[in-house]
Design a protein around this motif. Structure first.
Motif, mmCIF file in Angstrom:
data_model
loop_
_atom_site.group_PDB
_atom_site.id
_atom_site.type_symbol
_atom_site.label_atom_id
_atom_site.label_comp_id
_atom_site.label_asym_id
_atom_site.label_seq_id
_atom_site.Cartn_x
_atom_site.Cartn_y
_atom_site.Cartn_z
ATOM 1 N N CYS A 1 0.821 -1.221 0.000
ATOM 2 C CA CYS A 1 0.000 0.000 0.000
ATOM 3 C C CYS A 1 0.851 1.266 0.000
ATOM 4 O O CYS A 1 0.311 2.375 0.047
ATOM 5 C CB CYS A 1 -0.922 0.007 1.218
ATOM 6 N N SER A 2 2.183 1.120 -0.013
ATOM 7 C CA SER A 2 3.127 2.256 0.024
ATOM 8 C C SER A 2 2.819 3.220 1.174
ATOM 9 O O SER A 2 2.603 4.415 0.968
ATOM 10 C CB SER A 2 3.109 3.018 -1.308
ATOM 11 N N ILE A 3 2.765 2.667 2.378
ATOM 12 C CA ILE A 3 2.524 3.494 3.577
ATOM 13 C C ILE A 3 3.601 3.180 4.613
ATOM 14 O O ILE A 3 4.366 2.235 4.437
ATOM 15 C CB ILE A 3 1.107 3.242 4.185
ATOM 16 N N ILE A 4 3.653 3.958 5.708
ATOM 17 C CA ILE A 4 4.681 3.704 6.721
ATOM 18 C C ILE A 4 4.259 2.567 7.642
ATOM 19 O O ILE A 4 3.075 2.241 7.748
ATOM 20 C CB ILE A 4 5.042 4.985 7.521
ATOM 21 N N LEU B 1 -1.517 -0.441 12.229
ATOM 22 C CA LEU B 1 -2.873 -0.008 12.636
ATOM 23 C C LEU B 1 -3.937 -0.536 11.682
ATOM 24 O O LEU B 1 -5.003 -0.972 12.109
ATOM 25 C CB LEU B 1 -2.944 1.525 12.698
ATOM 26 N N LEU B 2 -3.628 -0.477 10.377
ATOM 27 C CA LEU B 2 -4.568 -0.998 9.367
ATOM 28 C C LEU B 2 -4.851 -2.474 9.618
ATOM 29 O O LEU B 2 -5.995 -2.922 9.570
ATOM 30 C CB LEU B 2 -3.949 -0.853 7.976
ATOM 31 N N LYS B 3 -3.776 -3.241 9.872
ATOM 32 C CA LYS B 3 -3.901 -4.690 10.090
ATOM 33 C C LYS B 3 -4.794 -4.975 11.302
ATOM 34 O O LYS B 3 -5.700 -5.804 11.240
ATOM 35 C CB LYS B 3 -2.496 -5.288 10.307
ATOM 36 N N ILE B 4 -4.530 -4.243 12.409
ATOM 37 C CA ILE B 4 -5.272 -4.491 13.654
ATOM 38 C C ILE B 4 -6.737 -4.066 13.521
ATOM 39 O O ILE B 4 -7.647 -4.784 13.926
ATOM 40 C CB ILE B 4 -4.587 -3.765 14.837
ATOM 41 N N LYS B 5 -6.972 -2.869 12.948
ATOM 42 C CA LYS B 5 -8.340 -2.319 12.913
ATOM 43 C C LYS B 5 -9.201 -2.902 11.799
ATOM 44 O O LYS B 5 -10.374 -3.202 12.001
ATOM 45 C CB LYS B 5 -8.282 -0.807 12.756
ATOM 46 N N PHE B 6 -8.643 -3.036 10.597
ATOM 47 C CA PHE B 6 -9.469 -3.426 9.452
ATOM 48 C C PHE B 6 -9.040 -4.737 8.800
ATOM 49 O O PHE B 6 -9.679 -5.193 7.858
ATOM 50 C CB PHE B 6 -9.433 -2.313 8.376
ATOM 51 N N GLU C 1 -6.086 6.422 -0.378
ATOM 52 C CA GLU C 1 -7.303 5.620 -0.199
ATOM 53 C C GLU C 1 -6.989 4.161 -0.526
ATOM 54 O O GLU C 1 -6.446 3.851 -1.583
ATOM 55 C CB GLU C 1 -8.426 6.154 -1.098
ATOM 56 N N ILE C 2 -7.320 3.294 0.430
ATOM 57 C CA ILE C 2 -7.019 1.866 0.261
ATOM 58 C C ILE C 2 -8.317 1.079 0.398
ATOM 59 O O ILE C 2 -9.072 1.285 1.355
ATOM 60 C CB ILE C 2 -5.987 1.405 1.328
ATOM 61 N N THR C 3 -8.593 0.182 -0.551
ATOM 62 C CA THR C 3 -9.813 -0.629 -0.430
ATOM 63 C C THR C 3 -9.535 -1.780 0.533
ATOM 64 O O THR C 3 -8.446 -2.366 0.519
ATOM 65 C CB THR C 3 -10.275 -1.208 -1.792
ATOM 66 N N LEU C 4 -10.516 -2.078 1.354
ATOM 67 C CA LEU C 4 -10.354 -3.150 2.349
ATOM 68 C C LEU C 4 -10.203 -4.509 1.661
ATOM 69 O O LEU C 4 -9.597 -5.417 2.207
ATOM 70 C CB LEU C 4 -11.539 -3.170 3.315
ATOM 71 N N LYS C 5 -10.763 -4.624 0.446
ATOM 72 C CA LYS C 5 -10.627 -5.893 -0.292
ATOM 73 C C LYS C 5 -9.151 -6.129 -0.632
ATOM 74 O O LYS C 5 -8.625 -7.231 -0.456
ATOM 75 C CB LYS C 5 -11.466 -5.852 -1.559
ATOM 76 N N ASN C 6 -8.460 -5.079 -1.097
ATOM 77 C CA ASN C 6 -7.037 -5.207 -1.420
ATOM 78 C C ASN C 6 -6.224 -5.525 -0.181
ATOM 79 O O ASN C 6 -5.307 -6.342 -0.202
ATOM 80 C CB ASN C 6 -6.516 -3.900 -2.043
ATOM 81 N N LEU C 7 -6.576 -4.835 0.919
ATOM 82 C CA LEU C 7 -5.878 -5.052 2.189
ATOM 83 C C LEU C 7 -5.976 -6.518 2.602
ATOM 84 O O LEU C 7 -4.963 -7.150 2.929
ATOM 85 C CB LEU C 7 -6.465 -4.141 3.281
ATOM 86 N N SER C 8 -7.202 -7.071 2.553
ATOM 87 C CA SER C 8 -7.347 -8.458 3.003
ATOM 88 C C SER C 8 -6.719 -9.444 2.015
ATOM 89 O O SER C 8 -6.316 -10.537 2.400
ATOM 90 C CB SER C 8 -8.810 -8.812 3.285
#
Length: 446
Positions: free
Chosen positions: A246-249, A255-260, A286-293
């Motif tokens: 996601c090119s983030i720090i 936090l993304l992993k834990i929350k969403f 903006e990151i879609t939760l589908k991509n994250l998972s």
């Protein structure tokens, strides 16, 4: 700190270091008296790679636990893990000189000591020698041979091996942090004590402890440890993947992993989006939760498949070795949403999340009952057990000493046979002897 009343477990993990002080209450449950937690800065994949930072993190956690409890920490029981840990099966036997005498603890010690002399690869040393089943004169499947007659005593052993330098580095950190090293325990064994029931161990169960740097596996069957393994991947690798993908720090990725985060991509709809603040005035991402998972799913599948290979190596497909109780997930990584369902889907085995609350007193803080603290609670249980054994032995010694004192008074100070002084002795496990050796090394390495 009053010795004999309290014990301390110290979990040196890749992401956090936890010091936990506790005692046993009158119901045999563990009462937590204080807990300290600090960010682990000098540990990578379960192995110390920066002594100074690790010492500082240990001191921070210990200080917090002391302030919480108002007690002073002296001796600690520490967990060991890391990618250098491996295990093997070994069979050995001794021929007893006098088969007319019953088998005693000395015979078991002699047999264990023999295994301890196995030649390992350079730089490796045996940490645990865990007897599984014994054979006496060819009679198999004996769990406790003491008191039996026999000339040949055989046993199957589960031998846990680790890198000497890694273990000595942990010892050095403890000593430099101003603490005494009580003993060292393999972390999957500590976690197993905290979250598994005796029924599960009898039926057959695989404990998967997903930490920050490593995933630890311990397999039990018929109440005996059968297989252990450490896989050099954990929650941090998932965070790293999110960061790259996601090119983030890193902080935002965690936090993304834990929350969403979810291990099951089908759960999220395409239009579910989370916005991440940009760095120093840059546009938010903006990151879609589908991509994250999808990112999380790919890495989790890899970890679970590696663990499943180890379960198959143990022989789970064999009817006799079947793990009826399935899988128990614990550790911080086990809190990932839908992980239980994914593990069941990949392995086809019943799965539950393991919480260490079964052994804790009813009024314990809810936070401590989290899978995150399974290893720390297990180490504390280990410390309390060791303490209780020590006290029982000291009491026994005192009783013998006073009984002998009375006897010598009754016999008008006539010398009693010297053999009576060796009626009881503390039976040291191979591992205790090894711990003593490590302590001597650390004392001499100033």
């Amino acid at each position: 700190m009053k010795q004999g009343k309290y014990s301390v477990g110290l979990d040196i993990g890749t992401t956090k270091i936890v010091a936990i002080i506790g005692k046993e209450n009158e119901y045999g449950k563990i009462e937590i008296l204080g807990i300290g937690k600090s960010k682990s800065l000098g540990v990578h994949r379960g192995v110390v790679n920066n002594i100074t930072q690790t010492i500082q993190s240990i001191q921070q956690a210990v200080e917090q636990a002391e302030n919480n409890s108002g007690l002073k920490i002296g001796s600690v029981v520490v967990g060991i893990a890391g990618q250098h840990i491996r295990s093997l099966q070994h069979s050995d036997y001794i021929t007893r000189s006098n088969s007319e005498e019953v088998i005693n603890e000395d015979d078991l010690d002699k047999l264990c000591n023999q295994v301890y002399k196995l030649i390992m690869l350079p730089g490796e040393e045996i940490i645990h020698v865990l007897p599984q089943e014994y054979k006496v004169d060819g009679q198999a499947e004996i769990k406790e041979p003491i008191g039996m007659y026999g000339g040949r005593l055989e046993a199957n052993f589960h031998v846990v091996v680790g890198q000497v330098s890694s273990i000595k580095n942990v010892g050095r950190c403890i000593k430099s942090a101003g603490l005494d090293l009580g003993s060292i325990t393999l972390e999957p064994l500590a976690s197993a004590n905290a979250v598994l029931s005796q029924e599960e161990k009898e039926a057959g169960v695989a404990l998967i402890d997903i930490g920050g740097g490593t995933t630890d596996l311990a397999i039990f069957k018929d109440g005996i440890i059968r297989h252990t393994a450490v896989i050099p991947f954990g929650g941090n690798v998932i965070t790293e993947d999110i960061k790259e993908g996601c090119s983030i720090i890193e902080k935002q990725a965690e936090l993304l992993k834990i929350k969403f985060g979810s291990a099951w991509p089908g759960e999220n709809k395409d239009n579910e989006i989370v916005s991440i603040p940009g760095l120093r005035g840059r546009e938010p991402k903006e990151i879609t939760l589908k991509n994250l998972s999808k990112i999380i799913h790919a890495r989790v599948v890899e970890i679970v498949e590696q663990v499943y290979v180890e379960i198959k190596n143990y022989g789970h497909d064999d009817q006799k070795k079947k793990l009826i109780a399935g899988i128990v997930l614990t550790g911080g990584g086990s809190q990932l949403k839908h992980l239980k369902q994914l593990v069941e889907y990949i392995t086809g085995m019943d799965t539950r999340i393991g919480y260490p609350n079964e052994h804790l007193a009813g009024d314990s803080d809810e936070e401590i009952a989290s899978p995150l603290y399974a290893t720390a609670v297990g180490l504390l249980m280990n410390a309390l057990k060791t303490q209780a054994k020590k006290e029982a032995f000291q009491q026994e010694e005192q009783e013998i000493a006073s009984a002998m004192g009375e006897k010598s008074m009754n016999t008008n100070d006539v010398d009693t046979a010297p053999t009576t002084t060796t009626v009881t002795r503390e039976r040291k496990s191979i591992f205790d002897k090894w711990s003593d050796k490590l302590k001597d090394f650390l004392d001499n390495a100033e």
